[in-house]
Design a protein around this motif. Structure first.
Motif, mmCIF file in Angstrom:
data_model
loop_
_atom_site.group_PDB
_atom_site.id
_atom_site.type_symbol
_atom_site.label_atom_id
_atom_site.label_comp_id
_atom_site.label_asym_id
_atom_site.label_seq_id
_atom_site.Cartn_x
_atom_site.Cartn_y
_atom_site.Cartn_z
ATOM 1 N N ALA A 198 0.818 -1.221 0.000
ATOM 2 C CA ALA A 198 0.000 0.000 0.000
ATOM 3 C C ALA A 198 0.848 1.267 0.000
ATOM 4 C CB ALA A 198 -0.930 -0.003 1.207
ATOM 5 N N GLN A 211 2.702 2.173 -2.190
ATOM 6 C CA GLN A 211 2.745 2.683 -3.563
ATOM 7 C C GLN A 211 1.664 3.732 -3.826
ATOM 8 O OE1 GLN A 211 3.499 -0.547 -6.601
ATOM 9 N NE2 GLN A 211 3.230 -1.861 -4.805
ATOM 10 N N ILE A 212 0.692 3.811 -2.927
ATOM 11 C CA ILE A 212 -0.363 4.815 -3.091
ATOM 12 C C ILE A 212 0.253 6.198 -2.887
ATOM 13 C CG2 ILE A 212 -2.553 5.676 -2.173
ATOM 14 C CD1 ILE A 212 -3.153 2.793 -1.305
ATOM 15 N N ASN A 267 1.371 9.945 -1.921
ATOM 16 C CA ASN A 267 1.210 10.747 -0.708
ATOM 17 C C ASN A 267 0.601 12.098 -1.056
ATOM 18 O OD1 ASN A 267 2.587 9.399 1.810
ATOM 19 N ND2 ASN A 267 3.844 8.867 0.033
ATOM 20 N N GLY A 279 -4.540 10.399 -2.671
ATOM 21 C CA GLY A 279 -3.945 9.116 -2.319
ATOM 22 C C GLY A 279 -4.279 8.702 -0.895
ATOM 23 N N ASP A 280 -4.298 9.669 0.011
ATOM 24 C CA ASP A 280 -4.644 9.363 1.389
ATOM 25 C C ASP A 280 -6.080 8.853 1.500
ATOM 26 O OD1 ASP A 280 -2.153 10.042 2.268
ATOM 27 O OD2 ASP A 280 -2.709 12.017 3.026
ATOM 28 N N GLN A 287 -7.649 7.211 -0.840
ATOM 29 C CA GLN A 287 -7.626 5.844 -1.354
ATOM 30 C C GLN A 287 -7.039 4.888 -0.318
ATOM 31 O OE1 GLN A 287 -5.241 5.384 -4.874
ATOM 32 N NE2 GLN A 287 -5.692 3.199 -5.097
ATOM 33 N N PHE A 288 -5.986 5.333 0.350
ATOM 34 C CA PHE A 288 -5.357 4.523 1.394
ATOM 35 C C PHE A 288 -6.370 4.232 2.514
ATOM 36 C CE2 PHE A 288 -2.924 3.789 5.232
ATOM 37 C CZ PHE A 288 -1.839 3.037 4.817
ATOM 38 N N LEU A 303 -8.815 1.521 1.461
ATOM 39 C CA LEU A 303 -8.232 0.188 1.417
ATOM 40 C C LEU A 303 -7.995 -0.377 2.823
ATOM 41 C CD1 LEU A 303 -5.636 0.513 -1.487
ATOM 42 C CD2 LEU A 303 -7.763 -0.790 -1.490
ATOM 43 N N ARG A 356 0.386 4.640 7.651
ATOM 44 C CA ARG A 356 1.247 5.020 6.523
ATOM 45 C C ARG A 356 2.712 4.734 6.851
ATOM 46 N NH1 ARG A 356 0.450 6.143 1.076
ATOM 47 N NH2 ARG A 356 -1.136 7.720 0.729
ATOM 48 N N SER A 405 3.285 1.035 6.659
ATOM 49 C CA SER A 405 3.295 0.629 5.258
ATOM 50 C C SER A 405 4.613 1.003 4.588
ATOM 51 C CB SER A 405 2.118 1.280 4.529
ATOM 52 O OG SER A 405 2.075 0.886 3.179
#
Length: 421
Positions: A210, A212-213, A215, A219-220, A222-223, A226, A291, A294
Motif C-alpha cells: 500500500a 505505492q499509493i 502521498n 492518495g490518502d 484511497q489509502f 483500502l 502510513r 506501510s
C-alpha cells in the motif's frame, strides 16, 4: 552485590537439597522467593536521526504535521542488578510484547525494552528520508536501526556490554547490530527470527504494498478506503502468530493495536458524552501511523537478511562477524516461519557457541504463548554464558517440581554462590 561464595562441596550441596518441606508438597511455584524486579520505569531517549521525517502534531487524528530529525525512542526499564538485557519486539507489535518475560527476567538481570522507530510509543516519521525525494529509499532498512540502538544504549549504559534479545522484525535489526557491534554484546538471543530468505511474509507484504499509493490528499483517501477494515485485519494477523489464539482478547489487544486503532479508553476520555463516546463508528483508524508502517514494510527485502557479499549483496548481514554466544529459540508450532530454519544459524555465525532451543506449545510469538518456558530458557542460557554469580539472584526455575522448601533452599544457595543484596 556479590560476596565471597561459600564452600561448594558434597556436604553443603546435600544440605541444600535434602530439606523436609515447610509446606505440603505440590505447591504452585511462588516466584516471590526471588528478589523483587522493582517498579517499572518508563521514559524515552531523544534521538537525532540522520534524516528528517514528518511527525504529527496534536491528537491522533490531527492533520497538522512538521518535518524534523528529532525523534523519541520509548523504553521500559525493570530490575537494577545483574547482567544488562535489551529486548526488541517484532511487527506489528511493540515493547509490551516482552512485558511478562521482562518482568520475570528483571528479578535476575537489569533490563530495558524499547519500541523501534515508527512503532509503539516511539516517534512515527512519515516519508522518512523522503523530504526532497519522493522515491523510496533505504532509511527503513533494518541496518539503519542500529544507529539509534547503539546511541540509546551508550547514553543509558555507557560502555556496558549487554545481552540483546529480539524476535521477528527486531531480530533482523539485532543481526545487523551484532555484526557491527559484536564487542558490545555478552550474548545474542534471537526468538523466531526473520533471517536469510525467510522474509517477507504475506501478511506484512500486503501492508507494504500500500506504500505505492501516492502521498497526496487523493492518495490518502484511497489509502483510507483500502485500510477501512485494518482493525479486523490486525487482530487476525496477531492471532495467527500465536499457537493459542485465546492468548489475545479485546483487553490485552489494546496494548498492541493502540498505535493504529482508537481504543475505548482514549475515546471515552474526551468526556463530551456525545461525539466522542466509544462506539464502532468513533473508534477510528490512525492513518498517519498506518502510513508509516506501510512505508517501513515496503522497503524491506530478503536480500537485507541474506549473508553479505561485496558484489552481489552489499546490504546483507555479515554473519561471520557475530562471535558472541548465541541462542536461537523457535516456537514449535510457528506457522509463519517454520522452526526448521534454526539449523542454518549454526553454519552462518562466526561462533561455534550456538544453542538451539524449541519452545513447546508456541507459535511465532513464543513469549506470548509460553512465557514461562521462554523465561526459563533465556535465564539458563544467560547463567551459562556469564555464570551464577553474575545474576542478581539464584535461579531455581519458574515451574516444575516445588516441594515447599524453596525459601530455605534459595537462602542457602545464595550463600553458596555468594549472592547478596
Amino acid at each position: 552485590m556479590n560476596s565471597k561464595p561459600g564452600a561448594l562441596n558434597d556436604s553443603s550441596l546435600y544440605k541444600v537439597f535434602s530439606h523436609s518441606p515447610i509446606r505440603a508438597a505440590g505447591n504452585k511455584p511462588d516466584l516471590n522467593i526471588y528478589r523483587s524486579p522493582g517498579i517499572p520505569e518508563y521514559g524515552a531517549f531523544q534521538y537525532q536521526a540522520p534524516t528528517e521525517g514528518l511527525l504529527q502534531i496534536g491528537g491522533p487524528h490531527s492533520t497538522e504535521t512538521h518535518w524534523t530529525d528529532e525523534f523519541e525512542i520509548a523504553w521500559t526499564k525493570m530490575g537494577d542488578k545483574g547482567p544488562l538485557v535489551l529486548f526488541l519486539h517484532g511487527v506489528p507489535t511493540n515493547r509490551t510484547q516482552w512485558e511478562e518475560v521482562q518482568g520475570q527476567i528483571s528479578r535476575f538481570c537489569e533490563t530495558i525494552s524499547i519500541d523501534m522507530l515508527g512503532m509503539g510509543e516511539s516517534s512515527k516519521p512519515r516519508l522518512y528520508g523522503r523530504k526532497n525525494d519522493p522515491a523510496p529509499n533505504d532509511r527503513w532498512h533494518w541496518v539503519n536501526d542500529v544507529d539509534y540502538i547503539e546511541k540509546l544504549m551508550q547514553h543509558e549504559y555507557p560502555d556496558r556490554r549487554f545481552i540483546f534479545v529480539a524476535d521477528d522484525w527486531g531480530s533482523g535489526i539485532a543481526s545487523h547490530y551484532a555484526a557491527r557491534h559484536n564487542d558490545r554484546l555478552e550474548a545474542l538471543i534471537q526468538v523466531d527470527p526473520i533471517a536469510f530468505d525467510g522474509y517477507p511474509v504475506n501478511e506484512i507484504q500486503a501492508i507494504g504494498r500500500a506504500a505505492q499509493i501516492p502521498n497526496t490528499p487523493e492518495g490518502d483517501a484511497q489509502f483510507a478506503m483500502l485500510f477501512a477494515a485494518f482493525d479486523q485485519t490486525l487482530v487476525q494477523i496477531l492471532k495467527s502468530m500465536v499457537y493459542d489464539p485465546a492468548k489475545y482478547n479485546q483487553y490485552n489487544l489494546r496494548y498492541l493495536t493502540f498505535p493504529y486503532v482508537d481504543v475505548d479508553y482514549e475515546r471515552n476520555g474526551q468526556n463530551d458524552g456525545i461525539t466522542d463516546v466509544a462506539r464502532s463508528t468513533t473508534l477510528r483508524l490512525k492513518f498517519h501511523n498506518l502510513r508509516v508502517l506501510s512505508d517501513r514494510a515496503a522497503i524491506l527485502s530478503p536480500a537485507l537478511l541474506l549473508p553479505y557479499h561485496s558484489e552481489h549483496n552489499p546490504n546483507g548481514v555479515q554473519y561471520r562477524n557475530i562471535t558472541a554466544p548465541t541462542l536461537i529459540m523457535w516456537g514449535e508450532y510457528d506457522n509463519m516461519m517454520p522452526a526448521a530454519q534454526t539449523q542454518r544459524f549454526a553454519h552462518a555465525l562466526g561462533t561455534s557457541d550456538v544453542q538451539i532451543s524449541y519452545v513447546p506449545r508456541a507459535g511465532h510469538f513464543p513469549a506470548t504463548d509460553n512465557p514461562e518456558c521462554v523465561t526459563d530458557t533465556i535465564i539458563n542460557f544467560i547463567r551459562r554464558v556469564v555464570g551464577h554469580q553474575a545474576l542478581a539472584d539464584v535461579y531455581i526455575g519458574n515451574h516444575g517440581i516445588w516441594k515447599g522448601d524453596e525459601r530455605q533452599m534459595i537462602r542457602e544457595l545464595r550463600i553458596l554462590h555468594g549472592i547478596t543484596g
